[in-house]
Design an enzyme around this catalytic site. Structure first.
Site, PDB file in Angstrom:
ATOM      1  N   TRP A 192       0.791  -0.930  -0.009  1.00  0.00           N
ATOM      2  CA  TRP A 192      -0.082   0.102  -0.001  1.00  0.00           C
ATOM      3  C   TRP A 192       0.813   1.214  -0.012  1.00  0.00           C
ATOM      4  O   TRP A 192       1.858   1.312   0.600  1.00  0.00           O
ATOM      5  CB  TRP A 192      -0.995   0.091   1.274  1.00  0.00           C
ATOM      6  CG  TRP A 192      -1.814   1.317   1.330  1.00  0.00           C
ATOM      7  CD1 TRP A 192      -2.618   1.774   0.439  1.00  0.00           C
ATOM      8  CD2 TRP A 192      -1.418   2.412   2.003  1.00  0.00           C
ATOM      9  NE1 TRP A 192      -3.116   2.833   0.687  1.00  0.00           N
ATOM     10  CE2 TRP A 192      -2.487   3.451   1.647  1.00  0.00           C
ATOM     11  CE3 TRP A 192      -0.509   2.833   2.863  1.00  0.00           C
ATOM     12  CZ2 TRP A 192      -2.040   4.690   2.234  1.00  0.00           C
ATOM     13  CZ3 TRP A 192      -0.404   4.012   3.561  1.00  0.00           C
ATOM     14  CH2 TRP A 192      -1.308   5.093   3.190  1.00  0.00           C
ATOM     15  N   ASP A 303     -10.460   3.114   9.415  1.00  0.00           N
ATOM     16  CA  ASP A 303      -9.784   2.171  10.209  1.00  0.00           C
ATOM     17  C   ASP A 303     -10.487   1.989  11.604  1.00  0.00           C
ATOM     18  O   ASP A 303      -9.602   1.847  12.685  1.00  0.00           O
ATOM     19  CB  ASP A 303      -8.401   2.385  10.173  1.00  0.00           C
ATOM     20  CG  ASP A 303      -7.619   2.383   8.933  1.00  0.00           C
ATOM     21  OD1 ASP A 303      -7.509   1.457   8.273  1.00  0.00           O
ATOM     22  OD2 ASP A 303      -7.325   3.662   8.259  1.00  0.00           O
TER      23      ASP A 303
END
Ligand code: RNT
Ligand code: ZN
Length: 425
Positions: A192, A303
């Protein structure tokens, strides 16, 4: 404060539940076997707010990732993080893996640049993983580094910057290969990058062309892909990359379709009302394997700690109904620094298992037949009734069989660790 029910109580409730599910043609023991053999990769970074243990010779900044909250006692050494993770593992039943990032290297106080990292810097992690019987997964760290300050890494227009990150990725793939060899099985490595722009970049094309080139260089390096299993993770926007993310979903979808790595779908990386469950059948029609980042998006944050909500249930329904569980790698990705971090790990992991178990306990064939026969009201009614069946009694049995605190009992263990260890740091 929260006591565990007796073994007899759990067994009696389980027998009851088994009969209720059996009446619908669902074999609870088969469901539990499938749950047991689905490893969940627990992410190390919930334990220390994505800080890592890198030794720096200058200041570092965030780079698109931000854990908020200042709950005391975050792990500040690798030994503390291992101790906290072991505590969390103790409170979670089933097969677990542990997911590391490059910034968790242990370099004995030495500054080791990211493109110079090797498996030796993860030797302690590998010994520990072997000792406690978990396999490791891995991630290069393309953020929190001066070379990421421009907001661009693998897609940078600066050749020196881009070459640095390509070398980092290659170093990490070799580390993943070494981890895989040591555990005699795959190590899933997820790539990522934070690359993107805050506001209206004129050139949206160049960075994407350069990213393709960087990825091609990284994946051309000769590592054994039976051990190093690569994934690429897309994102819609991030902090400081609100307008443009180079590695968007479309970008990586096309890359994964035409190249080796699998896709990583993070549940928090899409539009706020866009969920990933409908993507599974679309993507898995063309792909053999997929990596999940099980997470929970809330407004701008991708998140939050995972809970048993509809997004999670629908996701596992699609995976199980489509027979895609053997091709799906389940990893977690959330971080909350505002609550006890062991609690966050355990809540999110147990919720993930409950979501999967709920899907495994569905009478899929019965519902499919009702649908085929046009009994859509019956199907809808059944879906609603299923929500009230005793999932908890089955999950408690899963805990009992794994010698893990069932139901609410684990909360007391977490609280005790909080006062005895976390708050004394
Ligand atoms: C960031 C991505 C990525 C990270 C971890 C730490 O938005 O979700 O997966 O959370 O690599
Ligand atoms: Zn993620």
């Amino acid at each position: 404060m929260f006591e565990a029910p007796s073994r007899e109580t759990i067994e009696a409730r389980y027998e009851n539940a088994r009969a209720q599910y059996a009446a619908l043609g669902v074999d609870v023991d088969t469901a539990l076997d499938a749950l047991k053999s689905t490893p969940i990769s627990v992410h190390c970074w919930q334990g220390d707010d994505v800080a890592g243990f890198e030794v720096h010779d200058g200041p570092v900044s965030g780079g698109g990732i931000l854990s908020t909250g200042n709950y005391p006692g975050a792990a500040r050494t690798a030994d503390q993080l291992r101790a906290d993770a072991e505590k969390a593992f103790h409170l979670i039943p089933g097969e677990l893996r542990f997911n590391l990032h490059a910034i968790y290297a242990e370099t004995d106080g030495e500054v080791v640049e990211r493109d110079q990292l090797g498996a030796e810097h993860f030797a302690k992690w590998m010994d520990w993983a072997k000792r406690i019987g978990v396999a490791l997964d891995f991630n290069p760290t393309f953020f929190a580094h001066p070379m990421a300050d421009s907001g661009y890494t693998l897609s940078s227009a600066d050749d020196e910057v881009r070459a640095f990150w390509v070398r980092h990725a290659i170093a990490c793939r070799r580390i993943a290969e070494a981890m895989g060899r040591a555990q005699q099985g795959p190590c899933y490595i997820n790539h990522w990058i934070p690359d993107g722009a805050k506001d209206q970049p004129i050139d949206r094309w160049g960075p994407r062309r350069r990213l393709v080139d960087s990825l091609d260089q990284m994946f051309a390096d000769d590592v054994d892909t039976t051990y190093c299993r690569d994934a690429v993770e897309s994102k819609l926007f991030g902090i400081g990359s609100e307008d443009y993310v180079v590695g968007s979903h479309e970008f990586y979808l096309c890359y994964a379709l035409t190249h080796e790595p699998m896709l990583c779908l993070d549940m928090g990386h899409f539009h706020p009302t866009e969920t990933i469950h409908d993507k599974m059948s679309a993507i898995m029609t063309f792909q053999d394997e997929v990596l999940l980042h099980v997470s929970r998006g809330i407004r701008w944050d991708s998140d939050h700690v995972v809970i048993l909500n509809d997004d999670l249930r629908c996701l596992f329904q699609q995976i199980v109904r489509g027979g895609a569980l053997p091709k799906t790698r389940v990893a977690l990705d959330f971080f909350d620094g505002s609550i006890n971090r062991i609690g966050a790990w355990v809540v999110g992991t147990r919720a993930t298992q409950k979501g999967l178990l709920a899907a495994l306990l569905e009478p899929t064939a019965v519902m499919k037949q009702m649908e085929d026969e046009g009994d859509l009201a019956g199907k809808l009614a059944l879906l609603e009734e299923l929500k009230l069946l005793p999932l908890g009694a089955v999950y408690d049995m899963f805990c009992l069989a794994a010698d893990t605190a069932p139901g609410t009992a684990w909360i007391s263990e977490m609280q005790a660790y909080d006062s005895e260890v976390i708050r004394k740091r």
